[in-house]
Design a protein around this motif. Sequence first.
Motif, short mmCIF file in Angstrom:
data_model
loop_
_atom_site.label_atom_id
_atom_site.label_comp_id
_atom_site.label_asym_id
_atom_site.label_seq_id
_atom_site.Cartn_x
_atom_site.Cartn_y
_atom_site.Cartn_z
N THR A 1 0.84 -1.19 0.00
CA THR A 1 0.00 0.00 0.00
C THR A 1 0.88 1.25 0.00
O THR A 1 1.81 1.37 0.79
CB THR A 1 -0.93 0.02 1.22
OG1 THR A 1 -1.81 -1.12 1.16
CG2 THR A 1 -1.79 1.28 1.23
N THR A 2 0.57 2.16 -0.91
CA THR A 2 1.34 3.38 -1.05
C THR A 2 0.38 4.53 -1.33
O THR A 2 -0.84 4.38 -1.19
CB THR A 2 2.38 3.23 -2.19
OG1 THR A 2 3.18 4.42 -2.27
CG2 THR A 2 1.71 2.98 -3.53
N VAL B 1 -4.44 14.75 -3.70
CA VAL B 1 -5.53 14.29 -2.83
C VAL B 1 -5.02 13.32 -1.77
O VAL B 1 -5.46 13.33 -0.63
CB VAL B 1 -6.64 13.63 -3.67
CG1 VAL B 1 -7.69 12.99 -2.77
CG2 VAL B 1 -7.30 14.68 -4.55
N GLY B 2 -4.07 12.47 -2.15
CA GLY B 2 -3.51 11.53 -1.18
C GLY B 2 -4.21 10.19 -1.15
O GLY B 2 -4.26 9.54 -0.10
N CYS B 3 -4.74 9.73 -2.28
CA CYS B 3 -5.43 8.44 -2.33
C CYS B 3 -4.45 7.30 -2.06
O CYS B 3 -3.32 7.29 -2.55
CB CYS B 3 -6.08 8.24 -3.70
SG CYS B 3 -7.36 9.45 -4.09
N VAL C 1 -9.69 8.43 2.97
CA VAL C 1 -9.66 9.29 1.79
C VAL C 1 -10.47 8.68 0.65
O VAL C 1 -11.30 9.34 0.02
CB VAL C 1 -8.21 9.55 1.33
CG1 VAL C 1 -8.20 10.41 0.06
CG2 VAL C 1 -7.42 10.23 2.43
N THR C 2 -10.23 7.41 0.37
CA THR C 2 -10.82 6.79 -0.83
C THR C 2 -11.96 5.83 -0.55
O THR C 2 -12.81 5.62 -1.41
CB THR C 2 -9.74 6.03 -1.61
OG1 THR C 2 -9.20 5.00 -0.75
CG2 THR C 2 -8.62 6.96 -2.03
N HIS C 3 -11.97 5.18 0.60
CA HIS C 3 -12.97 4.15 0.91
C HIS C 3 -13.04 3.10 -0.21
O HIS C 3 -14.11 2.60 -0.54
CB HIS C 3 -14.35 4.78 1.11
CG HIS C 3 -14.41 5.77 2.24
ND1 HIS C 3 -14.37 5.39 3.57
CD2 HIS C 3 -14.48 7.12 2.24
CE1 HIS C 3 -14.42 6.46 4.33
NE2 HIS C 3 -14.49 7.53 3.55
N GLY C 4 -11.89 2.79 -0.79
CA GLY C 4 -11.84 1.78 -1.84
C GLY C 4 -12.00 2.31 -3.24
O GLY C 4 -11.88 1.56 -4.20
#
Length: 286
Positions: free
Chosen positions: A234-235, A242-244, A266-269
């Motif tokens: 994970t990166t 945005v920082g996804c 941030v993304t919730h997938g």
Amino acid sequence: MTAIPLQPPRRLVEFTLDGEPVRVPEGGTVLDACRAAGKDVPTLCEGDTLKPKNACRVCVVEVEGARTLAPACSRRAEPGMEVRTDTERTRHSRRLVLELLASSVDLSTTPRAAAWLKEYEAKPDRFGPDAARLNEEPRVDNELYVRDYDKCILCYKCVDACGEQWQNSFAISVVGRGFDARIAVEHDAPLTDSACVYCGNCVEVCPTGALSFKSEFDMRAAGTWDEAAQTETTTVCAYCGVGCNLTLHVQDNEIVKVTSPHDSPVTHGNLCIKGRFGYQHVQNRD
């Protein structure tokens, strides 16, 4: 920086699950309680980033006093209720649902489907070779992802992810009735002529492999896809600020697909087309 206000604590709801007292936060579901208690209740259409649609009916449980079986994924916990997850009635219902699905849909890339068929002694072959199947070739009309309707169980997760629950593109919906029902874009046109923005959030939530990365589809066809040999890292996406969060799936030192952690604040997938599909620059020096 604006501080996020603390939410008031939720009260706990206590009820009986297979004869044992359990407690879940108010608003939680029976499935939440089952998972907290370590009970393996099968489910296909439920997703941790979407509201349940109650479409697959594999997670049904028996609630004392209820006339019908209840889907655990959407049945809210109520104080004092008595729930049984492994009765003959629930096992019979799950067995039949699995048989109907496996007789009409290709579940070969559905995680845990083979184990569930064995556990519930489902025999989809009993419907005979004439059981209704779509028998349609996979649709490969772009270089990003593939649609294989032979694997679609009509769980509606992709429709919700494309629509009001996440992307708001509304590029796809359910068309047709009965065995003719399928997921399609407007006028059943090629994906390239639709409102699709290629975010791939529909691929993220698909539980059966009906939607898959083109890279995964090609590797499976070549017999080189090996999830056991893959690592996940994970990166942070480097395309914008945005920082996804990205999870890189790597096999033989090559990125084979990109997903996003569902618990990311941030993304919730969810990702955009660049984050999910724009990873080739990492490994292509040309």
